[in-house]
Design an enzyme around this catalytic site. Structure first.
Site: not given
Ligand code: BES
Ligand code: ZN
Ligand code: ZN
Length: 482
Positions: A254, A261, A272, A331, A333, A335
């Site tokens: 990811d 990121k 991920d 990000d 992604e 869901r």
């Molecule tokens: N894979 C990440 C979530 C994550 C973050 C897992 C840290 C493990 C450790 C996910 O895809 C993500 O980036 N989520 C975003 C959502 C937001 C953009 C609505 C997040 O949590 O910031």
């Molecule tokens: Zn993710």
């Molecule tokens: Zn993400």
């Protein structure tokens, strides 16, 4: 690690011994001098929980005292955590073979220690030039288990080992096609497991708009893997109840996509795909041990990259079930790929329940840190209660977040049916769960956000840094209760 069963008489055993001391009956079985016994007694008066190491050169006696009167789950988790202490001592003492026995100790307590040893001994070694230390052989006192009981436990621990190995592998060495091939080859060797791997063309013809969108910036093709294990004799099946569907987030990496990121937030995002690894491992473990359950694991696999034709914020996607989704943030992604898989389960399998596991939100980690799973349900009260209960028992715990209808408003879009990220930074874990629940429709549904527990940056409890396999024991125990 090799486990064997053996008759072990501590007094004349020639080798290293781990002795679990649950109560005073131990004094009769142990080779302790009077002075040593007095010392043990004194320590027990201070506290029941301690580790003493007696040198019996060339061997060692690891004397692990625990408080057998605490609640069972706490005792067992304490033993798992002590296993890490033991592994560290073994390494300094250059001990690679031990025998495990005890007194005033129940089989499930011995099992917890063995499980802890297996979890604590794991490290990700593939890229090390020198082989790191590992415990090689454990002889277990045959008084505690039958051969097939110990073997069944070992098969589960072996699946956890592989789950962790997959999660730890960087995307350079495990992309979506490679992971799908690996799953297919394991399934081919396993009795009663069917594996279907759909490639990009098939995913296109299924119109999985979420999975395809996330894959657009990648040079690697996506895969949609369906594993099925049916351990229920046909005569026993109730007509109306379909399989338990296990959906796992399989983002092989990811980057965040075009909403890339920043800074070091990208680090560890090889993990991920832990949801997919977890669900595949659970299904394989159930098949290994012939659990009488009908399972379908649905695993959407792709990496998420900001490449050439990457999907962008403002894109509006049409998902597998026809729902339209406005992309607000690339990000969010996970869901998108999960929504397609959940909708696919609903349409094709008449599931008894859908459970997903996903490293879905950073908000889950901020809310509860690395000590449990953020869980939600829709029409799945019975299932989530059962998961909470077994979660306490195996100490892979769930905390339930609310699914109040008010949260629905936060993921409504002005231009499409849903937006892929809430319209506020608040309650990010819940809005993600709400988004997924939309696709489960009326089917009992439980969402497990494992973002905090799938991968540890620092050593914790019985885990070294890296992938934990957290969730495999939980779901396996849940299946054992069916
Ligand atoms: N894979 C990440 C979530 C994550 C973050 C897992 C840290 C493990 C450790 C996910 O895809 C993500 O980036 N989520 C975003 C959502 C937001 C953009 C609505 C997040 O949590 O910031
Ligand atoms: Zn993710
Ligand atoms: Zn993400």
């Amino acid at each position: 690690m090799i486990y064997t069963l053996d008759k072990i008489a501590p007094k004349d055993y020639e080798g290293n011994i781990v002795f679990l001391y649950g109560d005073e009956t131990a004094e009769r079985t142990l080779p302790l001098s009077k002075k040593e016994a007095a010392m043990v007694k004194e320590r027990r008066e201070e506290s029941r929980e301690f580790l003493l190491v007696f040198d019996r050169l060339p061997y060692h006696l690891y004397f692990l005292s625990f408080d057998s009167e605490k609640p069972a789950a706490e005792v067992q988790e304490g033993l798992r955590r002590n296993a890490m202490k033991l592994i560290k001592r073994f390494e300094t003492d250059r001990v690679s073979e031990v025998a495990v026995c005890g007194a005033g100790t129940l089989p499930e307590e011995v099992a917890a220690l063995l499980e802890g040893l297996s979890l604590a001994d794991y490290s990700f070694d593939r890229y090390k030039s020198k082989d790191p230390y590992h415990l090689q052989k454990v002889a277990v006192d045959a008084a505690y288990f039958k051969k097939d009981e110990l073997e069944a436990m070992q098969r589960l621990w072996n699946r956890i080992y592989w789950c962790r190995e997959w999660v730890n592998l960087p995307v350079q060495d495990l992309n979506a096609p490679a992971f799908a091939d690996e799953l297919a080859s394991i399934a081919a060797d396993l009795d009663g497991v069917k594996c279907t791997v759909m490639d990009k063309r098939q995913i296109e013809s299924l119109r999985m708009g979420g999975l395809l969108a996330v894959n657009r910036g990648s040079v690697d093709e996506p895969r949609f893997v369906v594993l099925e294990y049916d351990g229920v004799e046909s005569g026993k099946r109730k007509e109306e109840s379909g399989p338990i569907c296990l959906v796992g987030k399989g983002i092989m990496y990811d980057t965040g996509g075009l909403n890339i990121k920043p800074g070091d937030y990208m680090q560890e995002m090889k993990s991920d795909m832990a949801g997919a690894a977890t669900m595949a491992s659970v299904l394989f473990a159930a098949a290994d041990n012939h659990l009488p359950v009908h399972l379908v694991a649905l695993l959407p696999l792709t990496d998420s990259r900001p490449g050439f034709n990457a999907y962008a914020a403002d894109d509006i996607l049409t998902m597998y079930d026809g729902t339209t989704v406005e992309v607000v943030n690339t990000d969010a992604e996970g869901r998108l790929i999960l929504a397609d898989a959940i909708a696919y389960a609903v349409k094709n399998y008449n599931p008894r329940v859908i459970i997903d596991a996903a490293t879905l939100t950073g908000a889950a980690v901020r809310a509860i840190s690395t000590f449990g799973i953020a869980a939600m349900e829709q029409n799945g009260r019975k299932e989530i209660e059962m998961l909470k209960l077994v979660g306490e028992q195996v100490y892979e715990r769930l905390v339930e977040f609310p699914m109040w209808k008010e949260y629905d408003e936060l993921i409504k879009s002005d231009y499409a049916d849903l937006r892929n990220s809430g319209n506020t930074p608040q309650a990010g874990t819940i809005t993600a769960g709400k988004f997924l629940a939309h696709f489960a429709k009326e089917v009992p549904y439980v969402h497990l956000d494992i973002a905090g527990v799938a991968y540890f940056t620092k050593a914790q409890h019985c885990w070294r840094p890296g992938a934990s396999g957290y969730g495999v024991r939980l779901l396996y125990a849940y299946l054992q209760m069916q």
